[in-house]
Write a protein that holds these residues in place. Structure first.
Motif: not given
Length: 395
Positions: A181-187, A195-203
């Motif tokens: 949840k935190t990883t997605i919301s902050r990224n 790519l139609k996706t989130i590319v997280p910068e930080h986990f």
């Protein structure tokens, strides 16, 4: 309110005997049809005569034929008066008209308004409940439990979850501990349109060390079950079950009078827990505190609640030493003083003063304050300062 309304009000208060005198004051001040029903309902318990308000002889409530009349009376009371007044009238009926012997009739319990004081009386007399009434008694107690649960459960679970900081993060990566949840919301700002996706910068990863058994908070509720504790026992039992349902805590539930009973295994059902208490008897608080000490594994993460009127029948000096030793070891010790008569505190003021003098806060507060108190305690905040603020608000 005009003069006639004042006269009607006082006529209801003073009863049938005042009718002639008030009738001389005003021809327009007679009781309305609804007020006349109120007058009859009140007269049944407050204007007792030799014939008996419920059609029974003498002061006692009697048996058999009187039961349908009492049932109708309870129905009238509930329809005519506000809920707060209903509980007062029910209590007076119990004391003035001998209804204690009839309270365990199934048809009566179905018509009673849920009330903590009445539930405490039933629990006090639970060993006398006839078999035919046991299911009705349980259903009545269940109503009380559900009402209090609605009042407290959400707030208690919210503050406990927030206070023990389950969402503390760790720099050590672990797929099993990933905080999605935190990883997605902050990224979200790194959403890639191609790519139609989130590319997280930080986990972000949960700190699993904070949720191991050795690091859990232990909450010990040491509950006085002497005769004066009825109302407090009901609230304490329900709160205990709420806390015991949370896997992030280790909860122990102990009851005492002159003996100690461990009721932790009954914490799955607050009604079962309530029926596990044996209200009445003396008080040996020191004995119970000694028993509870065995459950302290990590003093810095232990909350000890002593819920009592502090009317110690055992060793008073020994009790003070035990509490001081517990506090010195790092345990957060809190004394919740007994409530009686609809929420008024009832306790040994001298003993409370001595305990407070050791830096152990003693709260005479209503149950709705407990979530705030829990939050302060679990966050390690100054409870003595909180008590000063609380006492100032009460004044």
């Amino acid at each position: 309110m005009n003069t006639d309304e004042h006269i009607r009000k006082w006529r209801l208060i003073l009863g049938q005997e005042s009718q002639e005198r008030f009738g001389q004051m005003s021809d327009e001040a007679g009781l309305s049809q609804e007020q006349d029903l109120m007058d009859q309902a009140l007269a049944a318990i407050y204007n007792r005569t030799e014939s008996g308000g419920f059609g029974t002889g003498g002061r006692g409530a009697g048996n058999g034929p009187s039961n349908p009349q009492i049932t109708r009376w309870l129905g009238d009371v509930r329809s005519l008066f506000d809920k707060d007044l209903v509980t007062v009238i029910q209590g007076d009926a119990m004391n003035r008209c001998g209804l204690k012997q009839l309270i365990f009739e199934p048809e009566l319990l179905e018509n009673l308004e849920p009330d903590v004081n009445l539930a405490a009386t039933i629990l006090l007399l639970k060993d006398q409940i006839p078999n035919r009434s046991k299911e009705s008694v349980r259903a009545f107690i269940q109503k009380i439990v559900e009402e209090i649960n609605k009042l407290l459960e959400q707030d208690i679970k919210r503050v406990v979850t927030a206070s023990i900081n389950k969402r503390r993060h760790s720099p050590i990566p672990s797929a099993a501990a990933l905080d999605f949840k935190t990883t997605i919301s902050r990224n979200l700002k790194h959403y890639n349109t191609e790519l139609k996706t989130i590319v997280p910068e930080h986990f972000y990863f949960f700190d699993r060390t904070s949720t191991t058994a050795a690091n859990k908070w232990t909450v010990i509720l040491d509950i006085d079950q002497s005769g004066s504790m009825g109302e407090s026992v009901i609230y304490s039992s329900i709160i205990s079950c709420i806390l015991a349902s949370m896997t992030s805590l280790k909860t122990r539930i102990v009851a005492f009078d002159t003996k100690v009973i461990d009721l932790t295994e009954k914490s799955d059902d607050p009604v079962d827990l309530l029926f596990g208490f044996q209200l009445g008897g003396g008080t040996n608080i020191e004995l119970s505190v000694t028993y509870c000490q065995q459950f302290i594994e990590n003093p810095a993460k232990t909350l000890f609640f002593l819920i009592s009127d502090l009317e110690e029948g055992g060793n008073r000096a020994g009790l003070l030493r035990k509490l001081e030793d517990m506090k010195s070891s790092g345990v957060t010790v809190i004394c919740l003083l007994a409530l009686a008569d609809g929420g008024r505190p009832y306790y040994d003021a001298q003993m409370a003063q001595k305990i407070a003098g050791m830096g152990i806060p003693c709260f005479a507060c209503n149950p709705q304050m407990l979530p705030v108190l829990l939050e302060r305690a679990l966050r390690g905040q100054d409870l003595q300062q909180f008590q000063k603020e609380f006492d100032k608000r009460k004044k």
